[in-house]
Design a protein around this motif. Sequence first.
Motif, PDB file in Angstrom:
ATOM      1  N   UNK A   1      -5.649  14.881  -0.671  1.00  0.00           N
ATOM      2  CA  UNK A   1      -6.989  14.401  -1.048  1.00  0.00           C
ATOM      3  C   UNK A   1      -6.999  13.850  -2.468  1.00  0.00           C
ATOM      4  N   UNK A   2      -6.279  14.521  -3.376  1.00  0.00           N
ATOM      5  CA  UNK A   2      -6.220  14.058  -4.764  1.00  0.00           C
ATOM      6  C   UNK A   2      -5.506  12.716  -4.854  1.00  0.00           C
ATOM      7  N   UNK A   3      -4.449  12.570  -4.094  1.00  0.00           N
ATOM      8  CA  UNK A   3      -3.703  11.305  -4.101  1.00  0.00           C
ATOM      9  C   UNK A   3      -4.580  10.189  -3.555  1.00  0.00           C
ATOM     10  N   UNK A   4      -5.242  10.454  -2.436  1.00  0.00           N
ATOM     11  CA  UNK A   4      -6.121   9.446  -1.828  1.00  0.00           C
ATOM     12  C   UNK A   4      -7.269   9.092  -2.771  1.00  0.00           C
ATOM     13  N   UNK A   5      -7.849  10.122  -3.392  1.00  0.00           N
ATOM     14  CA  UNK A   5      -8.951   9.873  -4.319  1.00  0.00           C
ATOM     15  C   UNK A   5      -8.533   9.021  -5.501  1.00  0.00           C
TER      16      UNK A   5
ATOM     17  N   UNK B   1       0.830  -1.208   0.000  1.00  0.00           N
ATOM     18  CA  UNK B   1       0.000   0.000   0.000  1.00  0.00           C
ATOM     19  C   UNK B   1       0.861   1.253   0.000  1.00  0.00           C
ATOM     20  N   UNK B   2       1.910   1.258   0.818  1.00  0.00           N
ATOM     21  CA  UNK B   2       2.831   2.396   0.878  1.00  0.00           C
ATOM     22  C   UNK B   2       3.486   2.632  -0.482  1.00  0.00           C
ATOM     23  N   UNK B   3       3.822   1.545  -1.154  1.00  0.00           N
ATOM     24  CA  UNK B   3       4.423   1.644  -2.485  1.00  0.00           C
ATOM     25  C   UNK B   3       3.429   2.208  -3.493  1.00  0.00           C
ATOM     26  N   UNK B   4       2.184   1.770  -3.438  1.00  0.00           N
ATOM     27  CA  UNK B   4       1.153   2.277  -4.340  1.00  0.00           C
ATOM     28  C   UNK B   4       0.937   3.773  -4.138  1.00  0.00           C
ATOM     29  N   UNK B   5       0.930   4.200  -2.896  1.00  0.00           N
ATOM     30  CA  UNK B   5       0.771   5.626  -2.598  1.00  0.00           C
ATOM     31  C   UNK B   5       1.925   6.416  -3.198  1.00  0.00           C
TER      32      UNK B   5
ATOM     33  N   UNK C   1      -7.501   9.592   5.776  1.00  0.00           N
ATOM     34  CA  UNK C   1      -7.117   8.943   7.026  1.00  0.00           C
ATOM     35  C   UNK C   1      -6.337   7.671   6.791  1.00  0.00           C
ATOM     36  N   UNK C   2      -6.772   6.893   5.800  1.00  0.00           N
ATOM     37  CA  UNK C   2      -6.055   5.651   5.479  1.00  0.00           C
ATOM     38  C   UNK C   2      -4.670   5.954   4.941  1.00  0.00           C
ATOM     39  N   UNK C   3      -4.565   7.014   4.125  1.00  0.00           N
ATOM     40  CA  UNK C   3      -3.255   7.392   3.582  1.00  0.00           C
ATOM     41  C   UNK C   3      -2.312   7.837   4.695  1.00  0.00           C
ATOM     42  N   UNK C   4      -2.856   8.571   5.670  1.00  0.00           N
ATOM     43  CA  UNK C   4      -2.019   9.090   6.752  1.00  0.00           C
ATOM     44  C   UNK C   4      -1.465   7.982   7.654  1.00  0.00           C
ATOM     45  N   UNK C   5      -1.993   6.796   7.529  1.00  0.00           N
ATOM     46  CA  UNK C   5      -1.434   5.668   8.280  1.00  0.00           C
ATOM     47  C   UNK C   5      -0.066   5.259   7.711  1.00  0.00           C
ATOM     48  N   UNK C   6       0.192   5.674   6.459  1.00  0.00           N
ATOM     49  CA  UNK C   6       1.435   5.281   5.780  1.00  0.00           C
ATOM     50  C   UNK C   6       2.407   6.444   5.618  1.00  0.00           C
ATOM     51  N   UNK C   7       1.876   7.652   5.445  1.00  0.00           N
ATOM     52  CA  UNK C   7       2.717   8.850   5.311  1.00  0.00           C
ATOM     53  C   UNK C   7       2.110   9.966   6.152  1.00  0.00           C
ATOM     54  N   UNK C   8       2.958  10.757   6.791  1.00  0.00           N
ATOM     55  CA  UNK C   8       2.480  11.824   7.678  1.00  0.00           C
ATOM     56  C   UNK C   8       1.784  12.939   6.909  1.00  0.00           C
TER      57      UNK C   8
END
Length: 211
Positions: free
Chosen positions: A28-32, A5-9, A39-46
């Motif tokens: 938001x654009x990256x998460x979208x 998941x971190x790699x995909x982000x 919130x899910x993205x912030x679990x991997x990057x600050x």
Amino acid sequence: MMSETRERILMTALRLFARDGYEAVSVSAIAGELGMTKGALYKHYKNKRDIFNSIVERMYQIDAERAEKYEVPKEKYEIQPESYKNQSVEKIMDFTIAQFFFWTEDDFASDFRKMLTLEQYRNTEMAELYSQCIVEGPVAYMEDLFRELIQKEVLKEENPRQLAVEYFAPLFLLISMYDKSGEGEDYGTILSNHVKHFIQNHVKDSGEEQE
């Protein structure tokens, strides 16, 4: 090892940065784009900056690995001068041609380069990165290599800075031409011919070094 998941982000963010510019892309654009919540993205990057720092770190890691693969110096001359003293023109030629395909055909490297190209005019940090990774850095690297080859009397006595600019300029130009036309012309062959002719013209005592 980076999680999937971190790699995909990371890769998705870099692709968006390369397309729209770093400043224009929000978390938001990256998460979208990934179909996840912020919130899910912030679990991997600050934050977005954390993603960017990871991209730059990855680029430096790849650079070091490639230098090791092609047996050319990994560090600047000031840090590791001994690694510049036993280079051959063959290794430099091979590495130069490989760099063209790396910067144009490798997804990570190509997107990294395009991101810096977009942002260099509006962000001083990006401008410095662009210079060190793609323009001034490679020229200084070649200047140090050529200076050592001149001292070893492999190359003719000439200004190493001038040689570095003359040698590197076609690589930079051909990368730009590739961006415009894609796979329409064999720019790799053009670069290979340039490298061969350059070495033939500057190697001391015939062309034995590049045979």
